[in-house]
Write an enzyme that holds these catalytic residues in place. Structure first.
Site, mmCIF file in Angstrom:
data_model
loop_
_atom_site.group_PDB
_atom_site.id
_atom_site.type_symbol
_atom_site.label_atom_id
_atom_site.label_comp_id
_atom_site.label_asym_id
_atom_site.label_seq_id
_atom_site.Cartn_x
_atom_site.Cartn_y
_atom_site.Cartn_z
ATOM 1 C CD GLU A 210 19.512 -51.590 -63.718
ATOM 2 O OE1 GLU A 210 18.081 -51.712 -64.274
ATOM 3 O OE2 GLU A 210 19.730 -52.385 -62.890
ATOM 4 C CB CYS A 244 12.951 -47.724 -67.995
ATOM 5 S SG CYS A 244 12.963 -47.758 -66.291
HETATM 6 P P1 NAD Z 1 20.047 -43.048 -74.096
HETATM 7 O O1 NAD Z 1 20.744 -44.519 -74.219
HETATM 8 O O2 NAD Z 1 20.230 -42.239 -75.154
HETATM 9 O O3 NAD Z 1 21.354 -42.206 -72.861
HETATM 10 C C1 NAD Z 1 21.687 -42.733 -71.721
HETATM 11 C C2 NAD Z 1 23.049 -42.044 -71.455
HETATM 12 O O4 NAD Z 1 24.031 -42.465 -72.468
HETATM 13 C C3 NAD Z 1 23.135 -40.561 -71.468
HETATM 14 O O5 NAD Z 1 23.804 -39.860 -70.504
HETATM 15 C C4 NAD Z 1 23.917 -40.213 -72.899
HETATM 16 O O6 NAD Z 1 24.540 -39.225 -72.740
HETATM 17 C C5 NAD Z 1 24.766 -41.527 -73.019
HETATM 18 N N1 NAD Z 1 24.834 -41.782 -74.503
HETATM 19 C C6 NAD Z 1 24.048 -41.798 -75.529
HETATM 20 N N2 NAD Z 1 24.705 -41.963 -76.704
HETATM 21 C C7 NAD Z 1 25.770 -42.387 -76.240
HETATM 22 C C8 NAD Z 1 26.850 -43.048 -76.997
HETATM 23 N N3 NAD Z 1 26.613 -43.150 -78.317
HETATM 24 N N4 NAD Z 1 27.814 -43.507 -76.610
HETATM 25 C C9 NAD Z 1 28.148 -43.435 -75.225
HETATM 26 N N5 NAD Z 1 27.217 -42.604 -74.305
HETATM 27 C C10 NAD Z 1 26.014 -42.468 -74.922
HETATM 28 O O7 NAD Z 1 19.047 -43.156 -73.187
HETATM 29 P P2 NAD Z 1 17.844 -42.170 -72.602
HETATM 30 O O8 NAD Z 1 17.087 -41.640 -73.862
HETATM 31 O O9 NAD Z 1 18.667 -40.990 -71.892
HETATM 32 O O10 NAD Z 1 16.979 -42.955 -71.945
HETATM 33 C C11 NAD Z 1 15.949 -43.718 -72.193
HETATM 34 C C12 NAD Z 1 16.155 -45.309 -72.197
HETATM 35 O O11 NAD Z 1 16.567 -45.545 -71.096
HETATM 36 C C13 NAD Z 1 14.969 -45.957 -72.514
HETATM 37 O O12 NAD Z 1 15.388 -47.031 -73.452
HETATM 38 C C14 NAD Z 1 14.439 -46.700 -71.088
HETATM 39 O O13 NAD Z 1 13.838 -47.710 -71.157
HETATM 40 C C15 NAD Z 1 15.979 -46.597 -70.456
HETATM 41 N N6 NAD Z 1 16.124 -46.671 -69.098
HETATM 42 C C16 NAD Z 1 16.323 -47.769 -68.464
HETATM 43 C C17 NAD Z 1 16.105 -47.730 -67.143
HETATM 44 C C18 NAD Z 1 16.333 -48.878 -66.037
HETATM 45 O O14 NAD Z 1 16.232 -48.642 -64.753
HETATM 46 N N7 NAD Z 1 16.588 -50.062 -66.748
HETATM 47 C C19 NAD Z 1 15.680 -46.467 -66.460
HETATM 48 C C20 NAD Z 1 15.651 -45.310 -67.187
HETATM 49 C C21 NAD Z 1 15.635 -45.468 -68.453
#
Ligand code: NAD
Length: 459
Positions: A210, A244
């Protein structure tokens, strides 16, 4: 405390013990989870407020209320959803009775983002448990207060080898992704989604991703601008624009652009007052890193409203940007904050020029009363899901699948779609023993014409 491999092994052992196959046990867990969440309502409100000054109202409408609805639905429908479904048999396999069994994958890893930290951790978890899986949740490290409440709730409800929440950042996520899971459900950025997909591919683990992207909002000249402004400002500024599926940018018919901009400015002031900084209803940017990123998006742009910053409190006021260039940073990166670029179009080809240059978005909005216009727009472009004449609210109907396409993700969930996501569909055919037609057995000599006839009429 167990090491990660020990924890995963204990989840696998519990799954193998058949403990989660019992639907009444799953129901018991879901009911206990609902009670615990209701008990912790104020703690959840406080955590979200402390994490990024999200108001109780916004937490209720966009997190708490949606989680309780999903739980109510799962509790009400679980017995029906999990029953084997008989499907019509084929004459080619006569005699048989054919069924689909929805069975759990096994041990599931859920990785959640920070922006709706309670909702986006709980809703996949609810459906994973409903479907009979064990779950390890890794909530976001950026919303520490909410993550603590999530961990507490899960600890109070579930045995550790059925469902556990572990808090931590990238090193923890990396260590978890190195394990062999039966399913991974990830919500977050497209960049990290690729890392998750790569880790999952090593074990051929199925994934739901997602992700995010730039969700456009197309507006023609057939609707009252006041109504558009009201709905648009709500959808853009909910959660401080850190949604998002928030409208990322607007492409409006040039003849009403000036009127729309005025209506949006008035609407922002009406909702959050002249002094938005003091409004208790407008959340903050999650951290200084994201504030800096947002500031860099507007640095060289034409700001026609807002643009006020308070670094101490990670505040960025609602900001309107006029006609940015298509190759600018603001038009090539997901904004994920309270900034709205407004572009104009004369003809439909102008819309195509902009939209064909961006990755497939998670959401798509079109404001129009002209059926042929909006029908063409929603069928021409590929995107996860969308709304005609409002932003965001397709998220609110759990009968609609929610998910992206291409760079905005793969797979979907919500309601039964979530239950299906966490279930493998096992095909079972029970063959009758009272008849055993000889046609399929060798020797085949002289049988092909009969075979062709059967396929012609019944295949
Ligand atoms: P992110 O990808 O930075 O982090 C998400 C999760 O991944 C966190 O738990 C984080 O600890 C983990 N993570 C971060 N870097 C990682 C790595 N290198 N390896 C493994 N895990 C890692 O995202 P965010 O900043 O928490 O959220 C914002 C993003 O999420 C935006 O792009 C938004 O559009 C998207 N989003 C999508 C939805 C959806 O339903 N499609 C919902 C909410 C947010």
């Amino acid at each position: 405390m167990k090491s990660i491999p020990e924890l995963v092994a204990s989840h696998k052992a519990f799954f193998l013990s058949q403990g989660t196959k019992d639907v009444s046990y799953r129901l018991l867990l879901l009911k206990a989870l609902k009670q615990e969440i209701i008990k912790k309502e104020q703690d959840i409100f406080d955590a979200l407020y402390n994490d990024f000054r999200k108001s109780e109202f916004e937490t209720y409408i966009s997190e708490f209320g949606l989680v309780i609805s999903e739980l109510n639905l799962a509790i009400k429908k679980l017995k029906t959803w999990s029953r084997p479904k008989r499907v019509r048999a084929s004459i080619l396999t006569f005699p048989s009775k054919d069924y689909i069994y929805k069975v759990p994958y096994g041990s599931v890893l859920v990785i959640a983002p920070w922006n709706y930290p309670f909702l986006l951790a709980m809703n996949p978890l609810i459906m994973a448990i409903a479907a009979g899986n064990t779950v390890v949740l890794k909530p976001s490290e950026l919303t520490e207060n909410t993550s603590k409440v999530l961990t507490k709730i899960i600890k109070n409800v579930f045995p550790e080898d059925v469902c556990t929440s572990i808090e931590g950042g990238i090193p923890l996520a990396t260590a978890l992704l190195a394990q062999k899971w039966d399913y991974i459900f990830f919500t977050g950025s497209t960049k990290v989604g690729k890392i998750v997909a790569e880790a999952a591919a090593k074990h051929l683990t199925p994934v739901t991703l997602e992700l995010g992207g730039k969700s456009p909002c197309i507006i023609d000249d057939t609707i009252d601008v006041k109504l558009i402004a009201r709905r648009l400002v709500w959808g853009k500024l909910l959660n401080g624009g850190q949604t998002c599926i928030a409208p990322d940018f607007v492409i409006v018919k040039s003849s009403i652009k000036a009127n729309l901009v005025n209506a949006i400015k008035k609407e922002i002031t009406r909702r959050y007052s002249e002094d938005i900084f003091q409004s208790g209803d407008f959340p903050r940017i999650i951290n200084s890193k994201n504030l800096k990123r947002l500031v860099s998006l507007i640095e060289n742009e034409s700001i026609i409203f807002g643009g006020e910053i308070d670094e101490k409190t990670n505040y960025l006021s609602p900001t309107l940007v006029d006609s940015p260039k298509l190759d600018s940073k603001i038009m090539t990166e997901e904004i994920f904050g309270p900034i709205l670029p407004i572009l104009a179009y004369e003809a439909e080809k102008d819309i195509a020029k902009i939209l064909n240059g961006i990755e497939r978005p998670l959401a798509f909005y079109v404001f129009s009363k002209n059926k042929s216009f909006y029908s063409k727009i929603i069928t021409t472009y590929n995107f996860g899901g969308g709304v005609i004449n409002d932003p965001l609210i397709h998220f609110g109907n759990s009968k609609l699948p929610f998910g992206g396409i291409g760079a905005s993700g793969m797979g979907n969930y919500h309601g039964i779609h979530g239950f299906d996501t966490f279930s493998h569909k096992k095909a079972i055919m029970k063959r009758g023993t009272w008849l055993d037609l000889p046609l399929r057995y060798a020797p085949y000599k002289g049988k092909i014409n009969l075979l062709k006839t059967i396929f012609k009429y019944f295949g």
